[in-house]
Design a protein around this motif. Structure first.
Motif, PDB file in Angstrom:
ATOM      1  N   UNK A 311       0.800  -1.223   0.000  1.00  0.00           N
ATOM      2  CA  UNK A 311       0.000   0.000   0.000  1.00  0.00           C
ATOM      3  C   UNK A 311       0.833   1.273   0.000  1.00  0.00           C
ATOM      4  N   UNK A 312       2.108   1.174   0.372  1.00  0.00           N
ATOM      5  CA  UNK A 312       2.938   2.384   0.422  1.00  0.00           C
ATOM      6  C   UNK A 312       4.412   2.016   0.426  1.00  0.00           C
ATOM      7  N   UNK A 313       5.218   2.957  -0.030  1.00  0.00           N
ATOM      8  CA  UNK A 313       6.675   2.827   0.018  1.00  0.00           C
ATOM      9  C   UNK A 313       7.225   4.166   0.489  1.00  0.00           C
ATOM     10  N   UNK A 314       8.176   4.136   1.397  1.00  0.00           N
ATOM     11  CA  UNK A 314       8.766   5.378   1.890  1.00  0.00           C
ATOM     12  C   UNK A 314      10.257   5.191   2.120  1.00  0.00           C
ATOM     13  N   UNK A 315      11.009   6.265   1.944  1.00  0.00           N
ATOM     14  CA  UNK A 315      12.420   6.296   2.314  1.00  0.00           C
ATOM     15  C   UNK A 315      12.514   6.879   3.719  1.00  0.00           C
ATOM     16  N   UNK A 316      13.055   6.114   4.662  1.00  0.00           N
ATOM     17  CA  UNK A 316      13.183   6.570   6.039  1.00  0.00           C
ATOM     18  C   UNK A 316      14.616   6.372   6.503  1.00  0.00           C
ATOM     19  N   UNK A 317      14.949   7.005   7.614  1.00  0.00           N
ATOM     20  CA  UNK A 317      16.298   6.897   8.162  1.00  0.00           C
ATOM     21  C   UNK A 317      16.351   5.807   9.211  1.00  0.00           C
ATOM     22  N   UNK A 318      17.287   4.895   9.068  1.00  0.00           N
ATOM     23  CA  UNK A 318      17.453   3.807  10.020  1.00  0.00           C
ATOM     24  C   UNK A 318      18.147   4.246  11.283  1.00  0.00           C
ATOM     25  N   UNK A 319      18.339   3.292  12.193  1.00  0.00           N
ATOM     26  CA  UNK A 319      18.929   3.611  13.485  1.00  0.00           C
ATOM     27  C   UNK A 319      20.337   4.151  13.392  1.00  0.00           C
ATOM     28  N   UNK A 320      21.099   3.742  12.379  1.00  0.00           N
ATOM     29  CA  UNK A 320      22.482   4.201  12.203  1.00  0.00           C
ATOM     30  C   UNK A 320      22.575   5.346  11.203  1.00  0.00           C
ATOM     31  N   UNK A 349       7.222 -10.175   9.258  1.00  0.00           N
ATOM     32  CA  UNK A 349       6.127  -9.990   8.318  1.00  0.00           C
ATOM     33  C   UNK A 349       6.502 -10.603   6.988  1.00  0.00           C
ATOM     34  N   UNK A 350       5.686 -11.576   6.544  1.00  0.00           N
ATOM     35  CA  UNK A 350       5.883 -12.199   5.240  1.00  0.00           C
ATOM     36  C   UNK A 350       7.302 -12.748   5.080  1.00  0.00           C
ATOM     37  N   UNK A 351       7.864 -13.245   6.160  1.00  0.00           N
ATOM     38  CA  UNK A 351       9.191 -13.841   6.062  1.00  0.00           C
ATOM     39  C   UNK A 351      10.316 -12.837   6.046  1.00  0.00           C
ATOM     40  N   UNK A 352       9.991 -11.531   6.163  1.00  0.00           N
ATOM     41  CA  UNK A 352      11.028 -10.502   6.187  1.00  0.00           C
ATOM     42  C   UNK A 352      10.985  -9.794   7.531  1.00  0.00           C
ATOM     43  N   UNK A 353      12.101  -9.147   7.873  1.00  0.00           N
ATOM     44  CA  UNK A 353      12.158  -8.456   9.152  1.00  0.00           C
ATOM     45  C   UNK A 353      11.174  -7.314   9.158  1.00  0.00           C
ATOM     46  N   UNK A 354      10.517  -7.123  10.271  1.00  0.00           N
ATOM     47  CA  UNK A 354       9.554  -6.032  10.386  1.00  0.00           C
ATOM     48  C   UNK A 354       8.713  -6.246  11.614  1.00  0.00           C
ATOM     49  N   UNK A 355       7.646  -5.479  11.695  1.00  0.00           N
ATOM     50  CA  UNK A 355       6.768  -5.597  12.857  1.00  0.00           C
ATOM     51  C   UNK A 355       5.371  -5.916  12.379  1.00  0.00           C
ATOM     52  N   UNK A 356       4.825  -7.053  12.800  1.00  0.00           N
ATOM     53  CA  UNK A 356       3.520  -7.479  12.337  1.00  0.00           C
ATOM     54  C   UNK A 356       2.449  -6.832  13.187  1.00  0.00           C
ATOM     55  N   UNK A 357       1.983  -5.646  12.750  1.00  0.00           N
ATOM     56  CA  UNK A 357       0.923  -4.959  13.476  1.00  0.00           C
ATOM     57  C   UNK A 357      -0.399  -5.699  13.358  1.00  0.00           C
ATOM     58  N   UNK A 358      -0.634  -6.346  12.228  1.00  0.00           N
ATOM     59  CA  UNK A 358      -1.962  -6.884  11.949  1.00  0.00           C
ATOM     60  C   UNK A 358      -2.318  -8.061  12.846  1.00  0.00           C
ATOM     61  N   UNK A 359      -1.321  -8.910  13.177  1.00  0.00           N
ATOM     62  CA  UNK A 359      -1.643 -10.130  13.902  1.00  0.00           C
ATOM     63  C   UNK A 359      -2.261  -9.850  15.253  1.00  0.00           C
ATOM     64  N   UNK A 396      21.625  -1.423  -0.588  1.00  0.00           N
ATOM     65  CA  UNK A 396      21.976  -2.774  -1.034  1.00  0.00           C
ATOM     66  C   UNK A 396      20.766  -3.625  -1.396  1.00  0.00           C
ATOM     67  N   UNK A 397      19.590  -3.246  -0.908  1.00  0.00           N
ATOM     68  CA  UNK A 397      18.394  -4.046  -1.136  1.00  0.00           C
ATOM     69  C   UNK A 397      18.263  -5.211  -0.178  1.00  0.00           C
ATOM     70  N   UNK A 398      19.188  -5.339   0.768  1.00  0.00           N
ATOM     71  CA  UNK A 398      19.136  -6.433   1.729  1.00  0.00           C
ATOM     72  C   UNK A 398      18.036  -6.193   2.770  1.00  0.00           C
ATOM     73  N   UNK A 399      17.465  -7.299   3.240  1.00  0.00           N
ATOM     74  CA  UNK A 399      16.471  -7.217   4.301  1.00  0.00           C
ATOM     75  C   UNK A 399      17.140  -6.715   5.578  1.00  0.00           C
ATOM     76  N   UNK A 400      16.527  -5.752   6.229  1.00  0.00           N
ATOM     77  CA  UNK A 400      17.077  -5.177   7.458  1.00  0.00           C
ATOM     78  C   UNK A 400      16.436  -5.862   8.656  1.00  0.00           C
ATOM     79  N   UNK A 401      17.266  -6.316   9.574  1.00  0.00           N
ATOM     80  CA  UNK A 401      16.764  -7.084  10.717  1.00  0.00           C
ATOM     81  C   UNK A 401      15.993  -6.225  11.717  1.00  0.00           C
ATOM     82  N   UNK A 402      16.307  -4.943  11.739  1.00  0.00           N
ATOM     83  CA  UNK A 402      15.572  -4.104  12.684  1.00  0.00           C
ATOM     84  C   UNK A 402      14.157  -3.878  12.170  1.00  0.00           C
ATOM     85  N   UNK A 403      13.208  -3.813  13.098  1.00  0.00           N
ATOM     86  CA  UNK A 403      11.817  -3.591  12.749  1.00  0.00           C
ATOM     87  C   UNK A 403      11.335  -2.250  13.253  1.00  0.00           C
ATOM     88  N   UNK A 404      10.022  -2.106  13.355  1.00  0.00           N
ATOM     89  CA  UNK A 404       9.436  -0.837  13.770  1.00  0.00           C
ATOM     90  C   UNK A 404       9.898  -0.422  15.163  1.00  0.00           C
TER      91      UNK A 404
END
Length: 548
Positions: A311-320, A349-359, A396-404
């Motif tokens: 539903x959306x894509x955004x560029x955000x700043x990570x922890x580092x 979420x969907x096998x990738x790092x993130x935070x599953x709000x919906x569950x 890099x396009x790599x999955x980031x382990x940190x979530x929300x």
């Protein structure tokens, strides 16, 4: 003379002495308080609750990194997709918090001329479901009488529609939200509330006088209630007094406590507002280095979007400080409602790092609100429109382990300047409450409680890297008192409509049975001119005189 008789005479004399000022004060603040309830119950209402949807399709699209570079944009406060009138997603770029947003077509990277103004009109028409002619559209970067600070969001576009009712929408394009909606009726009620309830007409340089005068008048209400209770306790009657006296006394048993609640909490709110003038704490993040986002998310879009409703894509700043792509997903069916908080924050979420709000929402499913009453209730209690999110490294396009949760901690760290070791607690807020009320408009947000030396709670929106609100620990008791005691939010199980009807009923009863009857009795007493002679005790109204 017994203590009971002395107390009765003292409270009676003070109650009569306070009657005129207190009765007028009750009329002024009672009637003006009703205007606020009327605004909520009968003011203009949006016809749609959910924001417009957008199809996010980046297959064969121009990489956003190339689009930004071609337009000389190396840093931006926010880069995200937003819906457009044709149902497709556009890239929205915020270079400065108070500047107009810029828009680019994903397919070829072309910039949409006058895009922010067009977007504002589109969002206004969506939420109000109107095809009226637009009379004017202007960007507003400051709060004013018609759009006060309680609305929190700036800048907004003021969209004025044709019609005798002067329908006006205030649109915050950065969040695709309707920040406020006015018409001639609401403007009149809002003006009455400012003039008679908050006295905002007093010049800023004389604010101390406003606080003193309002404080004394509202304190007279508190004193009236206290002395009235003392009379109810110390003066006993064999039978009910006739006429206004009897009704006034009977009403006192029921209405004395609500009068104390309104007046005492009002004084507390007045004093704290004078010490710390209320203002929006909303702050957008520092510019993200979008130039380093070399990996084109568009290149792998087919694989990324397969089996997922993005539903959306955004560029955000990570922890580092690194740029990340935040991929927002549609909520699971029946997951729009929700409980108060989530404390764990470590799902995938969907096998990738993130935070599953919906569950965590499945147990309290709610359908999208449709009717006026459902929309009012949803805005009051909060229904979150988003789903889970996944994060990818923009370089890099790599999955980031940190979530929300990790991102929320990083955002809070930037705005607090404190180390993570000072965090006492974190939780995901998915409902509005007295601590984080509906005026903030954003859900879900992360609540981060800090101990020494910050001693405050920060509410952050990870979807945009925004500080939504900041509340110092010493401010929290007043927020609780004002929400629960003054606005009666302890009645939240009744719903928004039930709460307002109940409060309005008590206020009307206070005005009719306490203020009007009390003033009538006081006026009658003054006209009769019955004043005690020197050394003579003053008789209690409508009662036998206490025995010596």
């Amino acid at each position: 003379m017994s203590l009971k008789n002395r107390s009765a005479r003292w409270s009676n004399s003070k109650h009569r002495w306070l009657a005129l000022v207190g009765g007028i004060s009750l009329l002024v603040w009672g009637l003006s308080g009703l205007t606020h309830i009327a605004m909520v119950m009968f003011g203009p209402q949006q016809a749609q609750f959910m924001p417009p949807a957008a199809e996010v399709e980046f297959t064969d699209a121009r990489p956003i990194s190339e689009t930004l570079a071609a337009n000389g944009i190396a840093q931006a406060v926010a880069v995200k997709t937003v819906p457009s009138p044709d149902g497709k997603a556009l890239w929205q770029v915020t270079e400065e918090p108070m500047a107009e947003r810029r828009y680019f077509a994903p397919s070829d990277g072309r910039e949409i001329t006058g895009g922010d103004r067009t977007q504002a009109e589109f969002i206004a028409r969506h939420f109000l479901a109107t095809d009226r002619e637009v009379l004017s559209v202007s960007l507003q970067t400051e709060f004013d009488a018609d759009y006060p600070w309680v609305n929190r969001l700036l800048p907004v576009w003021k969209v004025e529609f044709a019609g005798d009712d002067r329908l006006t929408a205030y649109v915050h394009t950065e969040t695709s939200s309707l920040a406020a909606v006015n018409n001639s009726t609401k403007e009149a009620l809002q003006t009455a509330f400012r003039v008679f309830h908050t006295w905002e007409w007093v010049p800023q340089g004389m604010d101390w006088l406003r606080v003193v005068v309002i404080g004394l008048m509202v304190a007279s209400l508190l004193a009236l209630a206290v002395t009235g209770i003392a009379m109810l306790v110390t003066v006993r009657r064999k039978k009910r007094a006739p006429g206004a006296k009897g009704w006034h006394r009977m009403a006192g048993y029921v209405l004395a406590l609500p009068l104390i609640m309104f007046s005492a909490s009002g004084i507390y709110h007045l004093v704290q507002s004078a010490l710390v003038p209320p203002a929006s704490q909303l702050r957008m993040g520092e510019p993200v280095n979008v130039a380093s986002g070399a990996w084109p998310v568009e290149r792998d879009w087919a694989a990324l979007s397969q089996g997922r409703d993005i539903t959306s894509v955004a560029l955000v700043e990570g922890g580092a400080g690194e740029p990340l792509y935040r991929i927002g997903l549609k909520p699971a069916p029946g997951s729009m409602g929700g409980g108060e908080h989530d404390h764990d924050g470590g799902e995938k979420a969907d096998g990738m790092a993130g935070h599953d709000h919906a569950s965590m929402m499945a147990s309290e499913a709610e359908a999208a609100p449709v009717t006026d009453d459902e929309i009012r209730e949803a805005r009051f209690t909060g229904i979150r429109p988003d789903g889970p999110a996944i994060y990818l490294d923009a370089a890099t396009g790599e999955v980031v382990e940190e979530g929300d949760r990790d991102l929320a901690l990083a955002v809070a760290r930037r705005f607090s300047g404190a180390s993570d070791g000072t965090v006492a607690r974190m939780e995901l807020v998915t409902r509005f409450s007295h601590e984080y009320d509906f005026r903030n408009k954003r859900l879900p947000v992360w609540r981060v409680d800090y101990g020494e030396p910050v001693n405050a709670t920060l509410f952050v929106d990870t979807g945009a890297g925004v500080l939504v609100d900041r509340v110092a620990d010493w401010e929290k008791p007043e927020r609780w008192v004002f929400g629960m005691i003054h606005k009666w939010n302890f009645l939240f199980p009744l719903g928004r409509l039930g709460l307002n009807v109940t409060v309005a009923g008590f206020v009307i009863a206070l005005i009719a049975l306490m203020a009007i009857l009390g003033l009538r009795m006081d006026l009658a007493h003054r006209l009769r001119g019955r004043r005690p002679k020197a050394g003579e005790a003053q008789p209690l109204p409508g009662a036998e005189q206490p025995a010596e």
